[in-house]
Every structure is written in structure tokens, then in C-alpha cells.
Design an enzyme around this catalytic site. Structure first.
Site, PDB file in Angstrom:
ATOM      1  N   GLY A  52       9.884  -9.792   5.467  1.00 26.53           N
ATOM      2  CA  GLY A  52       9.590  -9.211   6.771  1.00 26.53           C
ATOM      3  C   GLY A  52       9.403 -10.274   7.836  1.00 26.53           C
TER       4      GLY A  52
ATOM      5  N   ARG B 221      15.832  -8.874   2.941  1.00 31.42           N
ATOM      6  CA  ARG B 221      15.504  -8.811   1.522  1.00 31.42           C
ATOM      7  C   ARG B 221      16.740  -9.261   0.758  1.00 31.42           C
ATOM      8  NH1 ARG B 221      10.148  -8.129   2.601  1.00 31.42           N
ATOM      9  NH2 ARG B 221       9.826  -6.335   3.976  1.00 31.42           N
TER      10      ARG B 221
ATOM     11  N   ASP C 271       4.646 -13.378  -0.102  1.00 37.22           N
ATOM     12  CA  ASP C 271       4.553 -13.600  -1.544  1.00 37.22           C
ATOM     13  C   ASP C 271       5.879 -13.364  -2.266  1.00 37.22           C
ATOM     14  OD1 ASP C 271       4.368 -10.834  -1.047  1.00 37.22           O
ATOM     15  OD2 ASP C 271       3.351 -10.499  -2.944  1.00 37.22           O
TER      16      ASP C 271
ATOM     17  N   THR D 200       3.771 -13.958   7.413  1.00 39.97           N
ATOM     18  CA  THR D 200       3.733 -12.524   7.180  1.00 39.97           C
ATOM     19  C   THR D 200       2.602 -11.916   7.993  1.00 39.97           C
ATOM     20  OG1 THR D 200       3.203 -10.783   5.562  1.00 39.97           O
ATOM     21  CG2 THR D 200       2.407 -12.990   5.068  1.00 39.97           C
TER      22      THR D 200
ATOM     23  N   ASP E 239       0.945  -9.432   7.217  1.00 40.97           N
ATOM     24  CA  ASP E 239      -0.014  -8.768   6.328  1.00 40.97           C
ATOM     25  C   ASP E 239      -1.238  -9.609   6.002  1.00 40.97           C
ATOM     26  OD1 ASP E 239       1.860  -6.718   6.251  1.00 40.97           O
ATOM     27  OD2 ASP E 239       2.787  -7.472   4.420  1.00 40.97           O
TER      28      ASP E 239
ATOM     29  N   ASP F  80      -1.760 -11.447   3.507  1.00 47.22           N
ATOM     30  CA  ASP F  80      -2.102 -11.179   2.111  1.00 47.22           C
ATOM     31  C   ASP F  80      -1.722 -12.314   1.166  1.00 47.22           C
ATOM     32  OD1 ASP F  80       0.630 -10.881   2.361  1.00 47.22           O
ATOM     33  OD2 ASP F  80       0.749  -9.021   1.200  1.00 47.22           O
TER      34      ASP F  80
ATOM     35  N   ARG G 164       1.299  -3.352   4.248  1.00 45.89           N
ATOM     36  CA  ARG G 164       1.756  -3.131   2.873  1.00 45.89           C
ATOM     37  C   ARG G 164       0.588  -2.643   2.030  1.00 45.89           C
ATOM     38  NH1 ARG G 164       5.070  -7.646  -0.449  1.00 45.89           N
ATOM     39  NH2 ARG G 164       3.135  -8.746  -0.038  1.00 45.89           N
TER      40      ARG G 164
END
Length: 333
Positions: free
Chosen positions: A12, A73, A104, A127, A129, A131, A173
Site C-alpha cells: 500500500g 501487490r 510487513d 505504511t 497502518d 503496524d 488493516r
């Protein structure tokens, strides 16, 4: 000795990726290293689609969202054949080190590629996120939070004017960082995220929300905002709104912010973080480091093993969750 560095952006997109690309290219130029960029993430490796990168190539991109190298992707990277094709491209282009800017999934791809290619690898966390383990912030997170805040502040205006209830779904996510930070910054009446909710408790939470909303309406609370993390409630914000109407006759408007959070010009914090990380990545390569991610803790740059960065052990601060649950959220008396 490193002579040629490759860089790609994967997964992303995140605001600040261009700033990171620029930083890598300028740092490599400073240390007299050649730089090449691969297009569309790992697809560029498999298809051997690349471009030389020079200081002129990255002039005027620090403020731009998205990524000049494009992203995508790459299912082929989950196959042995795909990994071998990617490795063959790196060998053909005589690349000594590969820097991947992503999350990740991108880092797992980097580790898998390293089983077929002996060059050095380094990750830069890009990212929205937030995360990734081992770093306080990832590139793009701060901008995504600001975008979410701006959107909900505007939604609040309408909610106040019409005395309406809005359920706003935020990206992330399976991470609650965006949801909690945006929710608290916007004074959301309720925050639903992975840190304070389990799908096993849906009916209990539905009943609780109905009670809270009814109490607020009785007290002439003009607006009511619920922020919810994507992938949390089965069916998302739209389904939660439907269930509140069906079970408690409460009208809610679902609003899914979606990809708006991934775009836009990066805020200063993301531009600076990306710039620092890009320079550090090149310096770590020159120092001989390998299989690490550049992270930042307490404003200090550090390296984190890539295998550790992808573990997903770090969650939203317990202090933040506790403050929302015990002090800030509206609770029935």
C-alpha cells in the site's frame, strides 16, 4: 564493496514514500553510489522494469503523495519461480544492495528473496497502518491520522447541524493505531478497535452502544461520532448502522473514509522521518549491515532485524486505550 543500490516501493502506498526515495538517492549520490529504481514494487524485479535514479530524478518530489516508482501487490513473490526471477534481475543489473520501502508483507518478501540472492537488504517502514515492530512511527502514519482528523471534523459539523449519529470507518488493516489516534483527536464519543473489542462480544457491544446513544439523545447531545477500525465489525460500519436501526430503531449514517487516508501531501513529520530513514539506510549499507529495518525510538534512529519487524507484537499504547475507555468515552449512568 557496494557500488550499486536498488530501491523499490511495495504494498500500500503511504504519504512520504517519495521523500524516502529522494533521501536514498541523494545519500547514495553523496557516497558516490549508483542508484536504480524498480517500478511497481516486486513486479519490477520480476519483469526487469527499472530506471536509473539521479538527484535530478527526485527533484521536486518531497511534497508529493504516492510514489514515483509506483507500487503494487505481487502474488508471484509467493512462488519459487517468482523469487528466482527477481533474484535473476538483481544479478543481471549487478545490484549490490536492495532497499525496500513498505510494510510487513514487503519485508517478508525481502527476506524470502534473500534466500535466492546474496546481496544486502534493508527495509524502510512505509505504511499508514503503523503496524511494524521496532519503530515508534512508520512513514505515512502521521499524514493518515491528520487526513482522518480533517475528514471527521467536517463530518462533525454536519452531525452537529442535523443532530445526527455517524459511524466512521478508518483504515489500518488489523491495527488500531489510526483509529485510536484519530478518534481521540476528534473527541469521538465511542472508539471501536482491536484493543478494546472482540467479535465474540458483538451483541453485548451492540446493546451497549444503543444504550449510550439513547442516553446521549435524551440529554440533547447534538452529535454522536463512533469511529471503528476496518476489519473489526463483521460487515463493517454499514452493517453496524443497519443493526442499530434494526435492534434499537437508531438511525446512523455510515461513512467509510477508505483510500482518502493513503493519499495527499505528506505532513512535515512524515517528510522528516522519511528523509532521516533514507539517509540512514544508505549509511547502514555502507557500514556493512544487512537484513535490518531502519526504525526510530524516542527520536533516535536504530536498526531492527527484519525478522523482528514483522512480528506484530506492538499494539496501541495501553495508556491511550485506558484513557478512552475509563475517562473520555461517554458512559451510561
Amino acid at each position: 564493496m557496494i557500488k550499486k543500490v536498488a530501491v523499490l516501493t511495495s504494498g500500500g502506498d503511504a504519504p512520504g514514500m517519495n521523500a524516502a526515495i529522494r533521501s536514498v538517492v541523494l545519500a547514495a549520490h553523496h557516497y558516490k553510489l549508483q542508484t536504480i529504481g524498480f517500478y511497481s514494487g516486486y513486479n519490477g524485479l520480476i519483469e526487469d522494469s527499472s530506471t536509473p535514479l539521479t538527484p535530478a530524478s527526485v527533484n521536486g518530489i518531497i511534497h508529493r503523495g504516492g510514489t514515483i516508482l509506483k507500487s503494487a501487490r505481487c502474488p508471484a513473490m509467493h512462488t519459487e519461480q517468482g523469487l528466482k526471477l527477481a533474484a535473476a534481475t538483481l544479478e543481471k543489473e549487478e545490484v549490490d544492495a536492495l532497499i525496500v520501502i513498505g510494510g510487513d508483507g514487503s519485508f517478508n518478501g525481502l527476506l524470502a528473496l534473500n534466500q535466492h540472492w546474496t546481496g544486502r537488504i534493508i527495509g524502510i517502514p512505509g505504511t499508514i497502518d503503523n503496524d511494524i515492530d521496532g519503530t515508534d512511527f512508520t512513514i505515512g502514519f502521521s499524514t493518515a491520522v491528520n487526513t482522518g482528523i480533517e475528514a471527521i471534523d467536517k463530518i462533525r459539523d454536519t452531525a452537529e447541524a442535523f443532530e445526527r449519529i455517524f459511524i466512521v470507518e478508518l483504515m489500518g488493516r488489523r491495527s488500531g493505531h489510526i483509529t485510536f489516534n484519530v478518534g481521540i483527536a476528534c473527541a469521538a464519543e465511542q472508539i471501536l478497535s482491536f484493543e478494546n473489542f472482540s467479535q465474540d462480544d458483538e451483541q453485548e457491544k451492540l446493546s451497549h452502544l444503543a444504550k449510550e446513544i439513547s442516553r446521549a439523545q435524551q440529554n440533547r447531545h447534538a452529535s454522536y461520532i463512533i469511529v471503528i477500525a476496518e476489519n473489526l465489525w463483521r460487515g463493517g460500519a454499514t452493517e453496524l448502522a443497519r443493526q442499530l436501526k434494526e435492534t434499537a430503531n437508531i438511525d446512523c449514517t455510515a461513512c467509510i473514509l477508505g483510500y482518502i487516508q493513503r493519499g495527499g501531501s505528506p505532513v512535515a513529520k512524515d517528510r522528516i522521518l522519511a528523509t532521516k530513514m533514507g539517509v540512514a539506510a544508505v549509511q547502514e549499507l555502507i557500514a556493512g549491515n544487512d537484513k535490518v529495518m531502519i526504525g526510530e525510538r524516542n527520536n533516535q534512529l536504530l536498526t531492527v532485524p527484519l525478522a523482528v519487524a514483522v512480528l506484530h507484537k506492538e499494539k496501541v499504547s495501553e495508556n491511550l486505550v485506558s484513557a478512552q475507555e475509563n475517562i473520555l468515552a461517554l458512559t451510561a449512568q
